[in-house]
Design an enzyme around this catalytic site. Structure first.
Site, mmCIF file in Angstrom:
data_model
loop_
_atom_site.group_PDB
_atom_site.id
_atom_site.type_symbol
_atom_site.label_atom_id
_atom_site.label_comp_id
_atom_site.label_asym_id
_atom_site.label_seq_id
_atom_site.Cartn_x
_atom_site.Cartn_y
_atom_site.Cartn_z
ATOM 1 N N ASP A 94 0.866 -1.175 0.000
ATOM 2 C CA ASP A 94 0.000 0.000 0.000
ATOM 3 C C ASP A 94 0.908 1.230 0.000
ATOM 4 O OD1 ASP A 94 -2.428 1.514 0.488
ATOM 5 O OD2 ASP A 94 -3.169 -0.275 1.523
ATOM 6 N N ASP A 196 -3.264 4.503 -2.353
ATOM 7 C CA ASP A 196 -4.292 5.108 -1.503
ATOM 8 C C ASP A 196 -4.743 6.455 -2.085
ATOM 9 O OD1 ASP A 196 -5.632 4.910 1.194
ATOM 10 O OD2 ASP A 196 -4.604 6.824 1.491
ATOM 11 N N GLU A 255 -6.905 3.221 -5.540
ATOM 12 C CA GLU A 255 -8.131 3.536 -4.815
ATOM 13 C C GLU A 255 -8.618 4.876 -5.355
ATOM 14 O OE1 GLU A 255 -9.999 4.283 -0.396
ATOM 15 O OE2 GLU A 255 -8.069 5.137 -0.893
ATOM 16 N N HIS A 317 -10.795 -3.117 4.511
ATOM 17 C CA HIS A 317 -10.612 -2.680 5.892
ATOM 18 C C HIS A 317 -11.459 -1.457 6.257
ATOM 19 C CE1 HIS A 317 -8.058 -0.400 3.268
ATOM 20 N NE2 HIS A 317 -7.947 0.519 4.201
#
Ligand code: NOJ
Length: 530
Positions: A94, A196, A255, A317
């Site tokens: 990530d 992210d 994302e 998550h």
């Protein structure tokens, strides 16, 4: 097929109650040991492991080039990568490019004085008037996206929480440094990144107000035309692609956080020049409805450029676990089987979140044990994210086989029934269903790379589609309803071929006699022909 590992919650090797890289190494055989006994995962995605105060699950980085000691060392990561590669699995990290932790030395310097050389590494601005932030932008989690800093009397911008100040990507030094960070990890052997908030990197250069619109929450009552999805972020996607391609077979998964599905497409470019995969939030926002999922997939299929590739997930998550979210009392597991069949047979890359394959449910974490800053801030009005982050359930027992110490979040009570050891020993368990679906997918090219075509004219509650590759077909019929159904395969699909049931929650494997089928309540049926 990508398996998302929430590193803090997967397996603890040193007894501190928090998962770590060595813990993951110890569990790789469960994910893929090269035999049909294991799950058969192709790649793992690790939630952030960089050095961090861990005030937001690691999405608050304090040093991009080191690994948080609670998770391990660079050498542990090297070993994890080598061990994954040995098993034919890839490792994705990530990468949090939009913001840092407020404890990052860059921000500590930046906030120290207006003329500090790092001042311009973040987005600073005078208030509109005393006590008023520079503009109307709101943080994703609510409230102004600007925090006032006493030391220098200016506001800094944070798209997420106040302790996550946004980097100023308009500063060429920042852009270069962050691309160097990506290069550093690719050079270390990482196979790709989950990026992210990739569409949040740039804000409007003039920091103009967002126009208003009707909406039930303040955030929804704005048209977000200036605070995210700026064209410059697309150029970064392109630059990252160039970088990744230079390293060979690497993958970038973004994302893209937006209500506008066109933005999701934009990050894929023509399918070869930007990200390989882009999150499509419309899919995860669907309720339990055959038409809803069918419409959502249909839109993406109709609008993706020919060279681009979809990506789907039902859990991560941030979301309440799908077992609970999509479940109905008493029908959670039956629905979970239908959902798994859909996820693993659609055209695209499926992502499974740790424990989804066991039927881990949304856990109720008591207020005093919560860790998620969003959950704590909005308790009890909003459901926080801790309920989807509880320890992986490896075995029955109070510590779930997750740790020898005290787990950082409590183990869910369902662990007694839903855990790896119990479900591995139980033919017909949900874990077994996932394993069989993945095995079938691996063995069937039509399911891996075949085309997608929805089958129209299905009875209410049934979502059905055909996947085809090299003349071979797979037909997937998913009964979302709690009642039986008798769908008929249209003549152009049935085509007088010989069809067999390859996998079903109810129907026995073997030859299918005619196009008129019978589906039990919540049946998932996968037929193969040719
Ligand atoms: C999206 C991540 O998925 C979420 O967990 C995190 O809190 C925000 N980005 C901020 O980085």
């Amino acid at each position: 097929m990508i398996y998302q590992i929430a590193v803090s919650s997967f397996a603890d090797s040193d007894g501190d109650g928090r998962g770590d890289l060595r813990g993951i190494i110890g569990k790789l055989d469960y994910l893929n040991d090269g035999t049909e006994a294991s799950l058969g995962v192709d790649a793992i995605w690790l939630t952030p492991i960089n050095t961090s105060p861990l005030r937001d699950f690691g999405y608050d980085v304090a040093d991009y080039r080191t690994i948080d000691p609670r998770f391990g060392t660079l050498e542990d990561l090297d070993e994890l990568i080598a061990e994954c590669h040995r098993r034919g699995m890839r490792v994705m990290m990530d990468l949090v490019l939009n913001h840092t932790s407020d404890e990052h030395p860059w921000f500590v310097e930046s906030r120290s004085s207006r003329d500090n050389p790092r001042r311009d590494w973040y987005v600073w601005k005078d208030g509109r008037s005393p006590g008023k932030p520079p503009n109307d932008w709101l943080a994703v989690v609510e409230g102004s996206a600007w925090a006032y800093d006493e030391t220098t009397g200016q506001y800094y911008y944070h798209a997420f929480l106040p302790f996550q100040p946004d980097l100023n990507w308009r500063n060429p030094e920042v852009r270069q440094e962050m691309l160097d960070v990506a290069e550093f990890w690719l050079g270390r052997g990482v196979d790709g990144f989950r990026l992210d908030l990739i569409n949040f990197l740039y804000e409007d250069a003039a920091l103009r107000d967002n126009p208003g619109r009707l909406g039930i929450r303040p955030y929804l009552a704005q048209r977000h035309v200036h605070d995210f999805s700026q064209p410059e972020s697309l150029e970064v996607a392109q630059a990252l692609r160039g970088l990744a391609d230079g390293f060979g077979e690497r993958a970038l998964m973004g994302e893209v956080c937006t209500d506008t599905p066109d933005d999701c497409l934009a990050y894929l470019g023509d399918g070869t020049d930007r990200l390989h995969l882009s999150f499509y939030l419309d899919f995860i926002r669907q309720r339990w409805s055959a038409t809803g999922f069918s419409r959502s997939v249909g839109w993406l299929e109709a609008n993706l450029p020919p060279a681009a590739w979809p990506c789907y997930y039902l859990d991560n998550h941030d979301l309440p676990r799908s077992f609970t979210r999509l479940g109905a009392p008493g029908a959670e597991e039956r629905r979970a089987r239908v959902a798994a069949a859909m996820l693993l047979t659609l055209r695209g890359t499926p992502i499974i979140y740790y424990g989804q394959e066991l039927g881990m449910a949304r856990s109720r974490v008591p207020r005093q044990l919560m860790d998620d800053p969003v959950g704590i801030k909005f308790w009890p009005l909003r459901v926080g994210r801790d309920g989807s982050r509880t320890p992986m359930q490896w075995a029955p027992g109070p510590d779930a086989g997750f740790t020898d110490g005290t787990p950082w979040l409590p183990v869910d009570a369902m662990c007694a029934r839903r855990n790896v050891a119990t479900e591995l020993a139980q033919p017909g368990s949900l874990l077994d269903w996932y394993r069989r679906l993945i095995r079938l997918r691996r063995a069937t090219l039509a399911l891996q790379t075949g085309s997608y075509r929805a089958i129209r004219a299905m009875p209410g509650g049934v979502y059905a589609y055909v996947r085809e590759h090299g003349g071979k077909r797979a037909a997937v019929l998913l009964n979302f309803a709690a009642r039986a159904s008798e769908p008929e395969l249209p003549a152009d699909i049935w085509s007088n071929r010989s069809w067999t049931c390859a996998l079903s929650t109810h129907t026995a494997e073997g030859e299918i006699r005619g196009p008129r089928l019978k589906l039990e309540p919540y049946e998932a049926l996968i037929l193969i022909s040719g």
